[in-house]
Design an enzyme around this catalytic site. Structure first.
Site, PDB file in Angstrom:
ATOM      1  CB  SER A 119      -0.930  -0.008   1.204  1.00 26.90           C
ATOM      2  OG  SER A 119      -0.221  -0.309   2.374  1.00 26.90           O
ATOM      3  CG  HIS A 140      -2.647  -0.447  -3.214  1.00 24.96           C
ATOM      4  ND1 HIS A 140      -2.804   0.874  -2.893  1.00 24.96           N
ATOM      5  CD2 HIS A 140      -2.931  -1.150  -2.095  1.00 24.96           C
ATOM      6  CE1 HIS A 140      -3.171   0.964  -1.627  1.00 24.96           C
ATOM      7  NE2 HIS A 140      -3.256  -0.238  -1.121  1.00 24.96           N
ATOM      8  CD  GLU A 152      -3.049   3.847  -5.539  1.00 22.50           C
ATOM      9  OE1 GLU A 152      -2.751   5.035  -5.645  1.00 22.50           O
ATOM     10  OE2 GLU A 152      -2.755   3.189  -4.531  1.00 22.50           O
ATOM     11  CG  ASN A 190      -2.512   4.219   1.668  1.00 18.47           C
ATOM     12  OD1 ASN A 190      -3.542   4.461   2.295  1.00 18.47           O
ATOM     13  ND2 ASN A 190      -2.197   3.010   1.257  1.00 18.47           N
TER      14      ASN A 190
HETATM   15  N1  CAA Z   1     -16.200  -8.130   2.691  1.00 16.17           N
HETATM   16  C1  CAA Z   1     -17.047  -8.338   1.663  1.00 16.17           C
HETATM   17  N2  CAA Z   1     -18.168  -7.611   1.479  1.00 16.17           N
HETATM   18  C2  CAA Z   1     -18.438  -6.670   2.380  1.00 16.17           C
HETATM   19  C3  CAA Z   1     -17.603  -6.410   3.478  1.00 16.17           C
HETATM   20  C4  CAA Z   1     -16.435  -7.191   3.612  1.00 16.17           C
HETATM   21  N3  CAA Z   1     -15.560  -7.009   4.611  1.00 16.17           N
HETATM   22  N4  CAA Z   1     -18.142  -5.406   4.205  1.00 16.17           N
HETATM   23  C5  CAA Z   1     -19.275  -5.046   3.582  1.00 16.17           C
HETATM   24  N5  CAA Z   1     -19.451  -5.808   2.477  1.00 16.17           N
HETATM   25  C6  CAA Z   1     -20.536  -5.701   1.496  1.00 16.17           C
HETATM   26  C7  CAA Z   1     -21.868  -6.080   2.094  1.00 16.17           C
HETATM   27  O1  CAA Z   1     -22.116  -7.450   1.947  1.00 16.17           O
HETATM   28  C8  CAA Z   1     -22.830  -5.258   1.255  1.00 16.17           C
HETATM   29  O2  CAA Z   1     -22.996  -5.897   0.003  1.00 16.17           O
HETATM   30  P1  CAA Z   1     -24.344  -5.716  -0.868  1.00 16.17           P
HETATM   31  O3  CAA Z   1     -24.566  -4.254  -1.036  1.00 16.17           O
HETATM   32  O4  CAA Z   1     -23.987  -6.409  -2.130  1.00 16.17           O
HETATM   33  O5  CAA Z   1     -25.409  -6.370  -0.098  1.00 16.17           O
HETATM   34  C9  CAA Z   1     -22.049  -3.976   0.949  1.00 16.17           C
HETATM   35  O6  CAA Z   1     -20.666  -4.320   1.144  1.00 16.17           O
HETATM   36  C10 CAA Z   1     -22.431  -2.859   1.888  1.00 16.17           C
HETATM   37  O7  CAA Z   1     -22.232  -3.312   3.206  1.00 16.17           O
HETATM   38  P2  CAA Z   1     -23.051  -2.794   4.464  1.00 16.17           P
HETATM   39  O8  CAA Z   1     -24.424  -2.353   4.029  1.00 16.17           O
HETATM   40  O9  CAA Z   1     -22.961  -3.813   5.536  1.00 16.17           O
HETATM   41  O10 CAA Z   1     -22.220  -1.592   5.034  1.00 16.17           O
HETATM   42  P3  CAA Z   1     -21.845  -0.216   4.382  1.00 16.17           P
HETATM   43  O11 CAA Z   1     -22.855   0.275   3.420  1.00 16.17           O
HETATM   44  O12 CAA Z   1     -21.426   0.641   5.533  1.00 16.17           O
HETATM   45  O13 CAA Z   1     -20.543  -0.543   3.519  1.00 16.17           O
HETATM   46  C11 CAA Z   1     -18.202  -0.524   3.367  1.00 16.17           C
HETATM   47  C12 CAA Z   1     -19.410  -1.107   4.086  1.00 16.17           C
HETATM   48  C13 CAA Z   1     -18.235  -0.925   1.904  1.00 16.17           C
HETATM   49  C14 CAA Z   1     -16.970  -1.121   4.023  1.00 16.17           C
HETATM   50  C15 CAA Z   1     -18.261   1.051   3.478  1.00 16.17           C
HETATM   51  O14 CAA Z   1     -18.379   1.398   4.830  1.00 16.17           O
HETATM   52  C16 CAA Z   1     -17.054   1.726   2.910  1.00 16.17           C
HETATM   53  O15 CAA Z   1     -16.948   1.927   1.710  1.00 16.17           O
HETATM   54  N6  CAA Z   1     -16.103   2.117   3.790  1.00 16.17           N
HETATM   55  C17 CAA Z   1     -14.864   2.760   3.379  1.00 16.17           C
HETATM   56  C18 CAA Z   1     -13.913   1.714   2.853  1.00 16.17           C
HETATM   57  C19 CAA Z   1     -12.614   2.311   2.436  1.00 16.17           C
HETATM   58  O16 CAA Z   1     -12.364   3.505   2.470  1.00 16.17           O
HETATM   59  N7  CAA Z   1     -11.731   1.428   2.004  1.00 16.17           N
HETATM   60  C20 CAA Z   1     -10.392   1.808   1.638  1.00 16.17           C
HETATM   61  C21 CAA Z   1      -9.503   1.586   2.817  1.00 16.17           C
HETATM   62  S1  CAA Z   1      -7.888   2.077   2.471  1.00 16.17           S
HETATM   63  C22 CAA Z   1      -7.236   0.772   1.672  1.00 16.17           C
HETATM   64  O17 CAA Z   1      -7.773  -0.267   1.542  1.00 16.17           O
HETATM   65  C23 CAA Z   1      -5.883   1.021   1.137  1.00 16.17           C
HETATM   66  C24 CAA Z   1      -4.770   0.878   2.037  1.00 16.17           C
HETATM   67  O18 CAA Z   1      -3.710   0.660   1.501  1.00 16.17           O
HETATM   68  C25 CAA Z   1      -4.812   1.074   3.465  1.00 16.17           C
END
Ligand code: CAA
Length: 283
Positions: A119, A140, A152, A190
């Protein structure tokens, strides 16, 4: 370049998500980690995710079995001899990654591409641990992998054009959107996300507002799906600290200095959701 078999190194939340989307796209996958129980945990997460798709009527139980049947458990890096592409998603640590890449370089077939899901770490430096830097590339994914659309793609200094093209094609095949970025610390995602999270932690540290208030401001005020402190817990506070240190060291600019509160939490073992406690507590 034709890719049929993909090996994923690391069965944690990123590695298992990558293995899942690759198997769903029809690739044969080896999911590798150091211990069988780590691979088992990754596989059970995949089955749980796919099971939700079956419950929602988006997939049949037979299709679930087919996808899971394409994933082979592995605790032996020598399985890389079967791979056309290896995607490394081990811990964010340059020493560990360079050791893995040097070993993979010895084992994987000559044509195989070695990709890292790092990342923030420089792809050029990871590539230098191998004798095939032209076949090393950054791929990524975002967390949670099955949901987030972005990949990415980062070229190292020596990455060949046809390797880039193959990885871009595979990214589309696993139904993600590729975005090409250059090899700088933190890439784009990031470089922008982590200073925001770090600033949210400073805001808490300086008593500007409660953790709930900080998260609420960013959720309701900026339409972010999660507040930055919740997101930090979700990513893992150790990963957040490591990325901030990589930015701080890489750019030598104090604006990337990790917040002391972040350091303190990591030292306490409060790593976020995965350890049961970070800024919030989890069952
Ligand atoms: N694995 C698989 N599917 C998941 C999941 C997981 N851990 N968490 C949620 N989902 C799915 C659910 O099953 C649901 O699917 P459907 O719409 O198909 O039914 C969908 O995602 C939405 O889930 P929820 O309704 O339970 O919850 P939500 O609407 O709050 O969404 C989320 C959850 C998608 C995680 C949302 O909160 C989100 O987008 N959060 C931000 C995530 C983010 O910023 N990620 C980047 C992190 S940084 C990174 O990854 C890079 C790095 O290098 C650090």
């Amino acid at each position: 370049m034709s890719v049929k078999t993909i090996m994923v190194i690391g069965a944690g939340q990123m590695g298992s998500g990558i293995a899942q989307v690759c198997a769903q796209a029809g690739y044969d996958v080896f999911l590798n980690d150091l211990k069988p129980e780590f691979v088992e945990r990754g596989l059970s997460g995949i089955k749980k995710n796919l099971g939700r798709q079956v419950d929602k009527g988006r997939m049949t139980a037979e299709q679930l079995d087919e996808v899971v049947g394409r994933i082979t458990s592995s605790t032996d890096l020598n399985d890389a001899k079967n791979a056309d592409l290896v995607i490394e998603a081990a811990v964010e640590n340059m020493d560990i990654k360079t050791k893995i890449f040097a070993q993979l370089d010895e084992i994987a077939p000559e044509h195989a591409i070695l990709a890292s899901n790092t990342s923030s770490l420089p792809i050029t430096e990871i590539a230098a641990a191998t004798k095939r830097p032209e076949k090393v590339i950054g791929m990524h994914f975002m967390n949670p992998v099955p949901v987030m659309k972005l990949v990415e793609i980062i070229r190292g200094l020596a990455t060949a054009d046809e390797v880039y093209q193959t990885i871009e094609d595979i990214t589309k095949t696993v139904e993600k959107v590729p975005v090409e970025v250059n090899d700088f610390p933190g890439f784009v995602s990031n470089r922008i996300l982590m200073p925001m999270i770090n600033e949210a932690i400073y805001t808490l540290y300086e008593g500007v507002a409660t953790k709930e208030a900080i998260d609420e401001v960013m959720k309701l005020g900026m339409n972010h799906p999660m507040g930055p402190l919740t997101l930090a817990d979700f990513i893992g506070l150790d990963t957040c600290l490591y990325i901030m240190e990589t930015l701080h060291e890489g750019f030598g600019d104090d604006k990337y200095r990790p917040c002391p509160l972040l350091r303190k939490y990591v030292k306490a073992g409060w790593l976020g959701k995965k350890s049961g406690r970070g800024f919030y507590t989890y069952e």
